[in-house]
Design a protein around this motif. Structure first.
Motif, mmCIF file in Angstrom:
data_model
loop_
_atom_site.group_PDB
_atom_site.id
_atom_site.type_symbol
_atom_site.label_atom_id
_atom_site.label_comp_id
_atom_site.label_asym_id
_atom_site.label_seq_id
_atom_site.Cartn_x
_atom_site.Cartn_y
_atom_site.Cartn_z
ATOM 1 N N PRO A 143 16.543 -0.023 60.055
ATOM 2 C CA PRO A 143 15.979 0.249 61.388
ATOM 3 C C PRO A 143 16.780 -0.391 62.513
ATOM 4 O O PRO A 143 16.979 0.209 63.577
ATOM 5 N N VAL A 144 17.253 -1.624 62.270
ATOM 6 C CA VAL A 144 18.035 -2.330 63.296
ATOM 7 C C VAL A 144 19.379 -1.644 63.510
ATOM 8 O O VAL A 144 19.833 -1.466 64.643
ATOM 9 N N ALA A 145 20.023 -1.240 62.412
ATOM 10 C CA ALA A 145 21.328 -0.588 62.503
ATOM 11 C C ALA A 145 21.223 0.729 63.253
ATOM 12 O O ALA A 145 22.075 1.051 64.098
ATOM 13 N N ILE A 146 20.182 1.504 62.961
ATOM 14 C CA ILE A 146 20.005 2.781 63.660
ATOM 15 C C ILE A 146 19.721 2.543 65.138
ATOM 16 O O ILE A 146 20.240 3.251 66.010
ATOM 17 N N GLY A 147 18.908 1.535 65.431
ATOM 18 C CA GLY A 147 18.658 1.200 66.835
ATOM 19 C C GLY A 147 19.940 0.834 67.559
ATOM 20 O O GLY A 147 20.153 1.226 68.727
ATOM 21 N N PHE A 148 20.827 0.100 66.880
ATOM 22 C CA PHE A 148 22.118 -0.262 67.474
ATOM 23 C C PHE A 148 22.974 0.975 67.713
ATOM 24 O O PHE A 148 23.590 1.127 68.783
ATOM 25 N N VAL A 149 23.009 1.886 66.743
ATOM 26 C CA VAL A 149 23.786 3.127 66.884
ATOM 27 C C VAL A 149 23.256 3.954 68.045
ATOM 28 O O VAL A 149 24.030 4.492 68.858
ATOM 29 N N LEU A 150 21.931 4.055 68.149
ATOM 30 C CA LEU A 150 21.344 4.814 69.256
ATOM 31 C C LEU A 150 21.690 4.188 70.607
ATOM 32 O O LEU A 150 21.901 4.897 71.596
ATOM 33 N N THR A 151 21.753 2.869 70.635
ATOM 34 C CA THR A 151 22.064 2.180 71.891
ATOM 35 C C THR A 151 23.497 2.437 72.333
ATOM 36 O O THR A 151 23.754 2.794 73.498
ATOM 37 N N ILE A 152 24.454 2.282 71.419
ATOM 38 C CA ILE A 152 25.857 2.418 71.812
ATOM 39 C C ILE A 152 26.264 3.884 72.001
ATOM 40 O O ILE A 152 27.258 4.165 72.670
ATOM 41 N N PHE A 153 25.489 4.819 71.430
ATOM 42 C CA PHE A 153 25.788 6.245 71.598
ATOM 43 C C PHE A 153 24.783 6.926 72.521
ATOM 44 O O PHE A 153 24.560 8.138 72.431
ATOM 45 N N ASN A 154 24.182 6.135 73.405
ATOM 46 C CA ASN A 154 23.298 6.662 74.450
ATOM 47 C C ASN A 154 22.161 7.520 73.894
ATOM 48 O O ASN A 154 21.848 8.598 74.408
ATOM 49 N N ALA B 37 24.666 10.831 66.082
ATOM 50 C CA ALA B 37 25.422 9.667 65.606
ATOM 51 C C ALA B 37 24.627 8.920 64.542
ATOM 52 O O ALA B 37 25.169 8.488 63.520
ATOM 53 N N ALA B 38 23.319 8.776 64.761
ATOM 54 C CA ALA B 38 22.472 8.100 63.782
ATOM 55 C C ALA B 38 22.426 8.871 62.468
ATOM 56 O O ALA B 38 22.376 8.285 61.383
ATOM 57 N N SER B 39 22.445 10.200 62.564
ATOM 58 C CA SER B 39 22.404 11.014 61.349
ATOM 59 C C SER B 39 23.628 10.767 60.479
ATOM 60 O O SER B 39 23.534 10.746 59.242
ATOM 61 N N TRP B 40 24.796 10.582 61.087
ATOM 62 C CA TRP B 40 26.008 10.331 60.302
ATOM 63 C C TRP B 40 25.967 8.966 59.626
ATOM 64 O O TRP B 40 26.548 8.779 58.545
ATOM 65 N N PHE B 41 25.288 8.019 60.244
ATOM 66 C CA PHE B 41 25.081 6.720 59.589
ATOM 67 C C PHE B 41 24.269 6.899 58.311
ATOM 68 O O PHE B 41 24.611 6.352 57.247
ATOM 69 N N LEU B 42 23.198 7.685 58.386
ATOM 70 C CA LEU B 42 22.354 7.923 57.212
ATOM 71 C C LEU B 42 23.076 8.759 56.159
ATOM 72 O O LEU B 42 22.966 8.501 54.957
ATOM 73 N N ILE B 43 23.823 9.761 56.597
ATOM 74 C CA ILE B 43 24.584 10.593 55.656
ATOM 75 C C ILE B 43 25.624 9.758 54.921
ATOM 76 O O ILE B 43 25.813 9.889 53.698
ATOM 77 N N ALA B 44 26.301 8.873 55.649
ATOM 78 C CA ALA B 44 27.301 8.005 55.026
ATOM 79 C C ALA B 44 26.657 7.096 53.986
ATOM 80 O O ALA B 44 27.222 6.862 52.907
ATOM 81 N N ALA B 45 25.455 6.577 54.286
ATOM 82 C CA ALA B 45 24.750 5.726 53.331
ATOM 83 C C ALA B 45 24.382 6.508 52.073
ATOM 84 O O ALA B 45 24.519 6.011 50.952
ATOM 85 N N ALA B 46 23.929 7.754 52.240
ATOM 86 C CA ALA B 46 23.567 8.586 51.088
ATOM 87 C C ALA B 46 24.785 8.857 50.210
ATOM 88 O O ALA B 46 24.710 8.781 48.973
ATOM 89 N N LEU B 47 25.901 9.152 50.807
ATOM 90 C CA LEU B 47 27.117 9.434 50.032
ATOM 91 C C LEU B 47 27.641 8.172 49.348
ATOM 92 O O LEU B 47 28.146 8.237 48.223
ATOM 93 N N ALA B 48 27.519 7.029 50.029
ATOM 94 C CA ALA B 48 27.918 5.764 49.400
ATOM 95 C C ALA B 48 27.037 5.480 48.176
ATOM 96 O O ALA B 48 27.512 5.009 47.139
#
Length: 412
Positions: free
Chosen positions: A359-370, A375-386
């Motif tokens: 939750p904190v990481a997504i909040g940070f991504v949302l903040t820096i990408f306005n 952008a948040a979706s790619w964070f989650l997609i990257a986690a799923a693929l990892a």
């Protein structure tokens, strides 16, 4: 191999009791999320203090998972289950006496410590009472209590808060928990328990450090970690996402129940698949779940309409359901009995840590990408693929016939 035969009637009673215990624990978790609204007013908490109250539980809860697993291996599942359910129920009831921010913070921290042993002790119980070819179905039914408790928890707690007030709501849930702890003490005790204890004494003692020296332990740990990044990211941020799409909170609450119901059904379907068709190949169901999750995440965040987006969100929830059942089925089927509770506890610990990070990481991504959810979706997609990469690296497990085998052999 089990040292004794347990009747189908008794196995059904055991798994239903474990299901009820896990359901209660998730209702307890949901209770503070609803109760914090009147609590904030009564105790005059600011937003930062309320946030700490909501988050402190996860720190102690995550910490207690590996400790609870070790206690389970040392003292047995029944004793740890009874103590854990009794402890978190008492701390739930005592929450009604909170008079300040500090007192409430301490009680929520202690509540997490009390509840943290329920999961590893329950999984050990499944391993003790169910033969290998039934553990997939048993564990998946037990795990589905998470979605069942999540679906009914908020509604039940909301009714209690409105009708009784938040203090008596905590007392009511605490009393139910004490009764469940009593039931565990009375009905989980059986003539076979002495045979289990005797069998444990005859097994080769495995050094605790062996837990960290097995390849598959870390691979399963990281698979669980990344899958929970996706799961908790969705749970924490999807309501805000759908509100940003123009839905009101009441509509969002109703729509969010759809993935819970679908997950409940798929948890149990996955158990049947694991036992019937995928013995020794369980990892492939986890790989499929993570890859399909990444696909549905992409489709959901790029859906042409809310209705289609909800459909993809439901498919993603189904995919995630397959992951957890696969991982924990591998643990209770193939890890050495001597450290099975510890393996479960540490893997679950990784999942809880992810629950605090996502939750904190997504909040940070949302903040820096306005505020861009793309952008948040790619964070989650990257986690799923990892997670998929970690899962595919798990070695296929073939059950060793020798009951005294060391844990590193049982993962080969």
């Amino acid at each position: 191999m089990q040292a004794f035969a347990v009747s189908n009637k008794r196995k059904s009673m055991i798994i239903i009791m474990l299901f009820i215990g896990m359901t209660l624990s998730y209702i307890d978790k949901a209770s503070i999320n609803v109760a914090i609204i009147p609590i904030q007013k009564d105790l005059q908490l600011n937003s930062f203090e309320s946030g700490l109250i909501l988050s402190i539980f996860f720190f102690s809860y995550a910490l207690m998972h590996p400790i609870g697993g070790w206690l389970t291996d040392k003292y047995g599942a029944r004793k740890v289950l009874v103590f854990s359910v009794l402890a978190f129920s008492l701390f739930t009831a005592l929450t009604s006496l909170a008079w300040s921010f500090a007192s409430l913070l301490l009680l929520r921290f202690l509540f997490g410590i009390g509840e943290g042993s329920v999961f590893p002790a329950s999984m050990r119980s499944i391993s003790d009472y169910f033969p290998e070819n039934e553990r997939g179905r048993a564990s998946s039914f037990f795990l589905s209590a998470q979605t069942f408790g999540g679906a009914i928890g908020s509604v039940a707690v909301g009714v209690l808060v409105v009708s009784l007030g938040w203090r008596y709501m905590f007392v009511s849930i605490g009393i139910i928990g004490v009764l469940i702890a009593w039931a565990f003490w009375v009905y989980l005790k059986s003539p076979e328990e002495q045979q289990i204890k005797k069998g444990n004494q005859n097994r080769t003692k495995v050094p605790y450090k062996m837990l960290f020296k097995t390849d598959n332990f870390w691979k399963i740990f990281y698979t669980k970690f990344f899958s929970n990044i996706v799961n908790w990211g969705m749970i924490s941020w999807m309501p805000s996402y759908w509100v940003s799409k123009g839905l009101d909170l009441l509509s969002v609450s109703a729509l969010m129940s759809i993935p819970y119901v679908a997950s409940f059904l798929m948890f149990n379907v996955s158990g049947f698949i694991l036992d019937k068709y995928m013995a020794g190949r369980e990892k492939y169901l986890a790989v499929w779940g993570l890859i399909s999750s990444s696909v549905f995440l992409y489709l959901m965040f790029n859906a042409a309409s809310v209705a289609i987006g909800i459909m993809y969100m439901t498919f993603n929830a189904i995919s995630i359901a397959f992951i957890g059942t696969s991982l924990y089925t591998m643990i209770i089927k193939y890890s050495g009995k001597e450290l099975m509770g510890s393996v479960t506890g540490f893997v679950s610990f990784g999942g809880q840590i992810a629950g605090g990070i996502s939750p904190v990481a997504i909040g940070f991504v949302l903040t820096i990408f306005n505020g861009s959810y793309i952008a948040a979706s790619w964070f989650l997609i990257a986690a799923a693929l990892a997670g998929a990469l970690a899962a595919i690296s798990i070695k296929n497990n073939i059950k060793e016939k020798n009951e005294n085998v060391l844990i590193e052999q049982s993962f080969n």
